[in-house]
Design a protein around this motif. Structure first.
Motif, PDB file in Angstrom:
ATOM      1  N   GLU A 140      19.187 -16.696   2.381  1.00  0.00           N
ATOM      2  CA  GLU A 140      19.718 -17.829   1.625  1.00  0.00           C
ATOM      3  C   GLU A 140      21.184 -18.014   1.995  1.00  0.00           C
ATOM      4  N   PHE A 141      21.516 -19.232   2.355  1.00  0.00           N
ATOM      5  CA  PHE A 141      22.888 -19.601   2.690  1.00  0.00           C
ATOM      6  C   PHE A 141      23.388 -20.497   1.557  1.00  0.00           C
ATOM      7  N   ILE A 142      24.417 -20.026   0.828  1.00  0.00           N
ATOM      8  CA  ILE A 142      24.806 -20.668  -0.426  1.00  0.00           C
ATOM      9  C   ILE A 142      26.242 -21.186  -0.347  1.00  0.00           C
ATOM     10  N   ILE A 143      26.407 -22.481  -0.642  1.00  0.00           N
ATOM     11  CA  ILE A 143      27.730 -23.067  -0.813  1.00  0.00           C
ATOM     12  C   ILE A 143      27.900 -23.291  -2.316  1.00  0.00           C
ATOM     13  N   PHE A 144      28.696 -22.452  -2.949  1.00  0.00           N
ATOM     14  CA  PHE A 144      28.839 -22.481  -4.395  1.00  0.00           C
ATOM     15  C   PHE A 144      29.693 -23.670  -4.830  1.00  0.00           C
ATOM     16  N   SER A 145      29.357 -24.233  -5.973  1.00  0.00           N
ATOM     17  CA  SER A 145      30.097 -25.374  -6.499  1.00  0.00           C
ATOM     18  C   SER A 145      31.302 -24.928  -7.307  1.00  0.00           C
ATOM     19  N   ASN A 146      32.386 -25.695  -7.196  1.00  0.00           N
ATOM     20  CA  ASN A 146      33.584 -25.547  -8.035  1.00  0.00           C
ATOM     21  C   ASN A 146      34.024 -24.093  -8.224  1.00  0.00           C
ATOM     22  N   GLU A 147      34.283 -23.413  -7.128  1.00  0.00           N
ATOM     23  CA  GLU A 147      34.790 -22.042  -7.244  1.00  0.00           C
ATOM     24  C   GLU A 147      36.198 -22.021  -7.802  1.00  0.00           C
ATOM     25  N   GLU A 148      37.030 -22.948  -7.321  1.00  0.00           N
ATOM     26  CA  GLU A 148      38.440 -22.909  -7.700  1.00  0.00           C
ATOM     27  C   GLU A 148      38.669 -23.287  -9.160  1.00  0.00           C
ATOM     28  N   GLY A 149      37.744 -24.016  -9.761  1.00  0.00           N
ATOM     29  CA  GLY A 149      37.913 -24.430 -11.143  1.00  0.00           C
ATOM     30  C   GLY A 149      37.210 -23.539 -12.133  1.00  0.00           C
ATOM     31  N   GLY A 150      36.897 -22.303 -11.742  1.00  0.00           N
ATOM     32  CA  GLY A 150      36.258 -21.377 -12.671  1.00  0.00           C
ATOM     33  C   GLY A 150      34.982 -20.763 -12.151  1.00  0.00           C
ATOM     34  N   VAL A 151      34.890 -20.597 -10.819  1.00  0.00           N
ATOM     35  CA  VAL A 151      33.690 -20.028 -10.172  1.00  0.00           C
ATOM     36  C   VAL A 151      32.411 -20.517 -10.880  1.00  0.00           C
ATOM     37  N   MET A 152      32.322 -21.835 -10.994  1.00  0.00           N
ATOM     38  CA  MET A 152      31.264 -22.461 -11.789  1.00  0.00           C
ATOM     39  C   MET A 152      29.871 -22.139 -11.269  1.00  0.00           C
ATOM     40  N   GLY A 153      29.657 -22.385  -9.977  1.00  0.00           N
ATOM     41  CA  GLY A 153      28.311 -22.220  -9.432  1.00  0.00           C
ATOM     42  C   GLY A 153      27.826 -20.793  -9.443  1.00  0.00           C
ATOM     43  N   SER A 154      28.690 -19.852  -9.057  1.00  0.00           N
ATOM     44  CA  SER A 154      28.273 -18.450  -9.027  1.00  0.00           C
ATOM     45  C   SER A 154      28.131 -17.883 -10.431  1.00  0.00           C
ATOM     46  N   ARG A 155      28.954 -18.344 -11.357  1.00  0.00           N
ATOM     47  CA  ARG A 155      28.805 -17.889 -12.752  1.00  0.00           C
ATOM     48  C   ARG A 155      27.477 -18.371 -13.335  1.00  0.00           C
ATOM     49  N   ALA A 156      27.122 -19.606 -13.020  1.00  0.00           N
ATOM     50  CA  ALA A 156      25.837 -20.117 -13.499  1.00  0.00           C
ATOM     51  C   ALA A 156      24.690 -19.317 -12.903  1.00  0.00           C
ATOM     52  N   MET A 157      24.808 -18.954 -11.628  1.00  0.00           N
ATOM     53  CA  MET A 157      23.759 -18.184 -10.975  1.00  0.00           C
ATOM     54  C   MET A 157      23.632 -16.801 -11.600  1.00  0.00           C
ATOM     55  N   ALA A 158      24.751 -16.250 -12.064  1.00  0.00           N
ATOM     56  CA  ALA A 158      24.734 -14.937 -12.710  1.00  0.00           C
ATOM     57  C   ALA A 158      24.436 -15.032 -14.200  1.00  0.00           C
ATOM     58  N   GLY A 159      24.258 -16.250 -14.712  1.00  0.00           N
ATOM     59  CA  GLY A 159      23.958 -16.426 -16.130  1.00  0.00           C
ATOM     60  C   GLY A 159      25.159 -16.257 -17.027  1.00  0.00           C
ATOM     61  N   LYS A 160      26.378 -16.502 -16.503  1.00  0.00           N
ATOM     62  CA  LYS A 160      27.601 -16.260 -17.268  1.00  0.00           C
ATOM     63  C   LYS A 160      28.429 -17.529 -17.486  1.00  0.00           C
ATOM     64  N   LEU A 161      27.870 -18.700 -17.254  1.00  0.00           N
ATOM     65  CA  LEU A 161      28.615 -19.940 -17.463  1.00  0.00           C
ATOM     66  C   LEU A 161      28.460 -20.371 -18.921  1.00  0.00           C
ATOM     67  N   SER A 162      29.561 -20.344 -19.660  1.00  0.00           N
ATOM     68  CA  SER A 162      29.507 -20.581 -21.106  1.00  0.00           C
ATOM     69  C   SER A 162      29.537 -22.071 -21.436  1.00  0.00           C
ATOM     70  N   GLU A 163      29.161 -22.392 -22.659  1.00  0.00           N
ATOM     71  CA  GLU A 163      29.229 -23.770 -23.148  1.00  0.00           C
ATOM     72  C   GLU A 163      30.681 -24.245 -23.176  1.00  0.00           C
ATOM     73  N   ASP A 164      31.590 -23.364 -23.559  1.00  0.00           N
ATOM     74  CA  ASP A 164      33.007 -23.738 -23.589  1.00  0.00           C
ATOM     75  C   ASP A 164      33.495 -24.121 -22.197  1.00  0.00           C
ATOM     76  N   ALA A 165      33.051 -23.368 -21.189  1.00  0.00           N
ATOM     77  CA  ALA A 165      33.475 -23.646 -19.817  1.00  0.00           C
ATOM     78  C   ALA A 165      33.007 -25.027 -19.366  1.00  0.00           C
ATOM     79  N   LEU A 166      31.854 -25.456 -19.812  1.00  0.00           N
ATOM     80  CA  LEU A 166      31.322 -26.752 -19.408  1.00  0.00           C
ATOM     81  C   LEU A 166      32.193 -27.904 -19.891  1.00  0.00           C
ATOM     82  N   ARG A 167      32.994 -27.661 -20.910  1.00  0.00           N
ATOM     83  CA  ARG A 167      33.863 -28.724 -21.448  1.00  0.00           C
ATOM     84  C   ARG A 167      35.229 -28.775 -20.760  1.00  0.00           C
ATOM     85  N   VAL A 168      35.540 -27.775 -19.952  1.00  0.00           N
ATOM     86  CA  VAL A 168      36.842 -27.733 -19.270  1.00  0.00           C
ATOM     87  C   VAL A 168      36.910 -28.829 -18.213  1.00  0.00           C
TER      88      VAL A 168
END
Length: 430
Positions: A140-168
């Motif tokens: 799997e070759f992965i280009i993660f989304s929005n790393e600089e604004g809170g490692v958004m894509g990789s956090r979501a993949m790890a199940g750690k993207l919070s509801e609060d983060a989605l509002r940032v």
């Protein structure tokens, strides 16, 4: 003598055969893809400005997808807007090996941070495709989304993207939730982007060092031993605003003076402890902000980084005690508000470290085992899989700047190590 010569010839042939097991990347093509990616997301002064969710980010992602499809990958965008290209392996029952990074950047950032790892991963796919190499593991070759604004894509993949983060919201004006939708993800099915622990046999990320250690020591490859965790706090100093001309010095509750003492204390406490921990006050705001008014309120940021969560908390407690002393002396109330941490400490896998080091040394490249002082997508993927990171030099240690630079030679070296390490892991891991 002849049997000895024959044996020697056989050994040399076997050695040559082993040396040829790694296909060579195309250095010129690799650099061309990086240069082409750099054309997307420029500001009106022609400076790099490909912030996540921007038009430039959308254009860069389209370019990346076209490269991945041309490399024979089956490409999809998951619910967190990660771009994922898959490649079948000989044994579909094996867990995939994954590699990748990101292409978004901070405002007025550089063309190498994240982009080197992304274009390097795609070059690995192109090389395997060109040479008809079929790995044992699916890839799997992965280009993660929005790393600089809170490692958004990789956090979501790890199940750690919070509801609060989605509002940032970032500098584009889009929230993370809005940005996910704009990039082709789906916040309504965000949980589908999450991968369970053990989803990957391993994960590799190539990245520029973002420091000057490799560059100053003239070393080729950094073998990352771990990625520091970092915690953030907002610290508020509540004093009393009053007339600067009529309030005696000994009767003042100057919030900015207390904050200045605190900034010094943060530096002193970080230096007192043994180790490589760092603590920083990077933002400070004083109110009411008039030359003739004693500052009544100050808000500042506190950030602490280390490879150990325990060290971070220990240093924080020491800083809190110093704040209590400052508060007692000055009559200024000091309150700490813990913010959502942007990364937990993550150690890289020792076996993968060894594989990367050996892959580099077999190419005649010098290596150094070193921690990463910056956060990366690999930090979150470490929650669900063993990870490894490869650093290449960044000239002068400059990063997050238009002056960021990694030479084509260093970029190619890192990408070849990435490919060779991947193939070694493919042979050794189940």
């Amino acid at each position: 003598m002849k049997p000895i010569l024959t044996l020697l010839a056989i050994l040399l042939a076997l050695s040559a055969l082993c040396a040829q097991q790694y296909p060579e990347i195309n250095e010129q093509r690799l650099q061309q893809t990086l240069d082409s990616l750099a054309t997307f997301g420029r500001d009106n002064q022609d400076r790099p400005n490909r912030v996540a969710f921007s038009d430039g980010d959308l254009q860069g992602r389209e370019y990346v997808i076209s490269l991945m499809e041309a490399a024979g990958l089956e490409v999809r965008i998951d619910a967190a807007a990660n771009i994922i290209g898959t490649r079948a392996g000989r044994n579909p029952e094996l867990k995939p090996l994954a590699l990748g990074s990101h292409i978004d950047m901070v405002p007025l950032g550089g063309n190498f941070d994240g982009c080197v790892g992304s274009m390097g991963a795609i070059e690995v796919a192109r090389t395997l495709n060109d040479r008809g190499v079929l790995t044992r593991h699916p890839l799997e070759f992965i280009i993660f989304s929005n790393e600089e604004g809170g490692v958004m894509g990789s956090r979501a993949m790890a199940g750690k993207l919070s509801e609060d983060a989605l509002r940032v919201r970032n500098s584009t004006g889009y929230s993370m939730a809005g940005g996910i939708q704009r990039l082709g993800g789906d916040t309504l099915t965000l949980e589908s982007a999450q991968r369970p622990k053990g989803a990957f046999s391993g994960f590799l990320e190539l990245h520029i060092e973002q420091g000057a250690i490799l560059d100053r020591r003239d070393l080729d490859i950094g073998v990352v031993t771990g990625i520091v965790g970092l915690n953030w706090w907002d610290v508020t100093f509540q004093g009393m605003a009053n007339h600067a001309g009529t309030t005696p010095m000994n009767l003042r509750k100057d919030a900015l003076l207390a904050a200045a003492r605190f900034v010094q204390a943060v530096n002193e406490e970080a230096l007192k402890m043994e180790g490589s921990q760092v603590a920083t006050v990077g933002r400070i705001e004083a109110q009411p902000g008039a030359p003739n008014v004693i500052p009544g309120e100050v808000k500042l940021s506190l950030e602490i980084r280390d490879l150990s969560a325990e060290v971070i908390q220990s240093l924080y407690r020491n800083i809190q005690m110093r704040a209590q002393d400052i508060s007692s002396d000055s009559g200024v109330q000091i309150n700490f508000e813990a913010l959502d941490t942007t990364g937990i400490p993550a150690l890289t896998d020792p076996d993968i470290q060894q594989t990367i080091e050996e892959a580099a040394q077999e190419l005649g490249l010098s290596t150094l085992r070193m921690p990463s002082g910056a956060g990366h997508d690999a930090q979150d993927i470490a929650i669900i899989a063993p990870v490894g990171m490869i650093f290449v030099p960044s000239r002068g240690g400059i990063s997050h700047s238009p002056d960021e630079y990694t030479s084509p030679e260093d970029f190619a070296n890192g990408t070849q190590v990435l490919l060779n390490a991947l193939l070694d892991l493919d042979s050794s891991l189940e």
